[in-house]
Design an enzyme around this catalytic site. Sequence first.
Site, short mmCIF file in Angstrom:
data_model
loop_
_atom_site.label_atom_id
_atom_site.label_comp_id
_atom_site.label_asym_id
_atom_site.label_seq_id
_atom_site.Cartn_x
_atom_site.Cartn_y
_atom_site.Cartn_z
N LYS A 9 29.08 -24.59 43.22
CA LYS A 9 28.80 -25.69 44.13
C LYS A 9 27.41 -26.25 43.84
O LYS A 9 26.42 -25.51 43.78
CB LYS A 9 28.86 -25.21 45.58
CG LYS A 9 28.59 -26.28 46.61
CD LYS A 9 28.75 -25.68 48.01
CE LYS A 9 28.53 -26.70 49.08
NZ LYS A 9 28.64 -26.09 50.43
N SER A 25 35.82 -39.18 34.67
CA SER A 25 34.96 -38.00 34.80
C SER A 25 33.73 -38.24 35.64
O SER A 25 33.49 -39.33 36.16
CB SER A 25 34.53 -37.46 33.43
OG SER A 25 33.57 -38.32 32.85
N THR A 57 38.01 -34.77 39.57
CA THR A 57 37.82 -35.30 38.24
C THR A 57 37.39 -34.13 37.36
O THR A 57 37.60 -32.97 37.73
CB THR A 57 36.80 -36.47 38.24
OG1 THR A 57 36.78 -37.08 36.94
CG2 THR A 57 35.42 -36.04 38.66
N TYR A 58 36.80 -34.41 36.21
CA TYR A 58 36.30 -33.33 35.36
C TYR A 58 34.85 -33.60 35.00
O TYR A 58 34.40 -34.74 34.98
CB TYR A 58 37.16 -33.14 34.11
CG TYR A 58 37.20 -34.36 33.21
CD1 TYR A 58 36.33 -34.45 32.12
CD2 TYR A 58 38.09 -35.39 33.44
CE1 TYR A 58 36.35 -35.56 31.30
CE2 TYR A 58 38.12 -36.50 32.62
CZ TYR A 58 37.25 -36.58 31.55
OH TYR A 58 37.27 -37.70 30.74
N GLY A 73 34.71 -44.33 35.31
CA GLY A 73 36.09 -44.79 35.44
C GLY A 73 36.44 -45.11 36.89
O GLY A 73 35.61 -45.58 37.67
N ALA A 74 37.69 -44.82 37.26
CA ALA A 74 38.19 -45.18 38.59
C ALA A 74 37.36 -44.58 39.72
O ALA A 74 37.19 -45.19 40.77
CB ALA A 74 39.65 -44.74 38.72
N ALA A 75 36.80 -43.38 39.51
CA ALA A 75 36.00 -42.73 40.55
C ALA A 75 34.76 -43.54 40.90
O ALA A 75 34.22 -43.41 42.00
CB ALA A 75 35.61 -41.33 40.12
#
Length: 117
Positions: A9, A25, A57-58, A73-75
């Site tokens: 975390k 990502s 995501t990664y 990207g989309a995030a």
Amino acid sequence: MYINLLKSKIHRVSVTEANLDYIGSITIDEELMEAANILPNERVQVVDNNNGQRFETYAIPGPKGSGVICLNGAAAHLVNIGDVVIIMAYTWMEHEEAKSFKPAVIFPDTATNKLVK
């Protein structure tokens, strides 16, 4: 029996960039990834404290010591620069091992995203 629990975390870091023109990502300062035991390409959950978004995501490493937290990207549509996020990774382990397992939890400075020493 296997159970799924928190492994890593990064608590309360600030989004420094949002890049729509990327395949996906989250880019995380490599120093933070190492301290939290998050590996490149590992699946992570991101929680945005400002707007309540939760998504997966990664992770990809950013320059070490840079403080970068960039949603790609989309995030990038789900956050704003300056939002405070929590980044978590989970793992599967045997029930007995889980009883004594301690996750790697770090608390960087939210203003700079630097490790507090």
